[in-house]
Enzyme design. Structure first.
Site, short mmCIF file in Angstrom:
data_model
loop_
_atom_site.label_atom_id
_atom_site.label_comp_id
_atom_site.label_asym_id
_atom_site.label_seq_id
_atom_site.Cartn_x
_atom_site.Cartn_y
_atom_site.Cartn_z
N CYS A 1 -11.78 -1.42 -22.25
CA CYS A 1 -12.25 -0.91 -20.96
C CYS A 1 -13.58 -0.19 -21.22
O CYS A 1 -13.96 0.03 -22.37
CB CYS A 1 -11.20 0.03 -20.36
SG CYS A 1 -11.14 1.68 -21.10
N CYS B 1 -13.35 2.78 -23.67
CA CYS B 1 -13.10 2.42 -25.06
C CYS B 1 -14.28 1.66 -25.66
O CYS B 1 -14.58 1.82 -26.85
CB CYS B 1 -11.83 1.59 -25.16
SG CYS B 1 -10.36 2.53 -24.68
N GLU C 1 -7.70 1.55 -28.34
CA GLU C 1 -9.07 1.29 -28.80
C GLU C 1 -9.85 2.59 -28.96
O GLU C 1 -10.70 2.72 -29.85
CB GLU C 1 -9.80 0.37 -27.81
CG GLU C 1 -9.09 -0.96 -27.53
CD GLU C 1 -8.13 -0.89 -26.35
OE1 GLU C 1 -7.64 0.22 -26.02
OE2 GLU C 1 -7.86 -1.95 -25.77
N HIS D 1 -5.65 5.25 -24.82
CA HIS D 1 -5.77 3.82 -25.11
C HIS D 1 -5.93 3.63 -26.62
O HIS D 1 -6.63 4.42 -27.26
CB HIS D 1 -7.01 3.23 -24.41
CG HIS D 1 -6.98 3.32 -22.90
ND1 HIS D 1 -7.95 2.76 -22.11
CD2 HIS D 1 -6.09 3.91 -22.06
CE1 HIS D 1 -7.68 2.98 -20.84
NE2 HIS D 1 -6.55 3.69 -20.78
ZN LIG Z 1 -9.58 1.69 -22.77
#
Ligand SMILES: [Zn+2]
Length: 157
Positions: free
Chosen positions: A84, A87, A56, A54
């Site tokens: 999420c 992250c 982030e 991801h």
């Molecule tokens: Zn994430």
């Protein structure tokens, strides 16, 4: 939100669209210094087979490796979708500052359900439940439909 911040969110949207076109999930994020300089940016890269790729998370690691604690605390991450839990935790551990997200995890959950996508195995919690002291802004009502449209394209039959 200041006018300049619109530019960072537009860049995050462009990265999300780039991810979509590459077969990844449509998420993009930009790390901006206290002075307003874009320091790093990335997009989702989970098509590689690594579901932790991801943007982030990538930016939190980048910040930990390249920025002083003070610079991290004064930086802002602009992102298309709310972090999420993985992250958000990485962001918190890296000691990064404010987050501005266009659409919330709650919105994403609703959109994906409407599109018939199987629920994620990870429970969607608001950033504030993971990093309570963090300053967070979002969703951005004037832009969230653009993120919605990317997810609709991603899951179009
Ligand atoms: Zn994430």
């Amino acid at each position: 939100m200041k006018a300049q911040e619109q530019i960072y969110l537009n860049r995050a949207l462009a990265l999300a669209e780039e991810a979509l076109e590459a077969g990844d999930e449509p998420f993009g994020s930009v790390l901006v210094s206290a002075e307003g300089e874009i320091l790093a940016e990335d997009r989702n890269r989970i098509a590689s087979g690594d579901a932790t790729q991801h943007p982030e998370f990538t930016l939190a690691r980048w910040a930990a490796q390249h920025m002083t604690p003070e610079a991290r605390a004064n930086a802002t991450v602009y992102t298309t979708g709310e972090h999420c839990p993985m992250c958000a935790a990485a962001h918190g551990w890296a000691g990064l500052g404010r987050i501005v997200y266009i659409s919330s995890s709650e919105q994403l959950g609703r959109w994906l359900e409407d599109l018939g996508v199987a629920p994620s195995p990870i429970k969607a919690l608001p950033i504030g439940q993971i990093v309570p002291a963090l300053e967070v802004e979002g969703p951005i009502a004037s832009m969230d439909e653009k993120v919605h449209a990317l997810h609709q394209r991603r899951h179009a039959v």
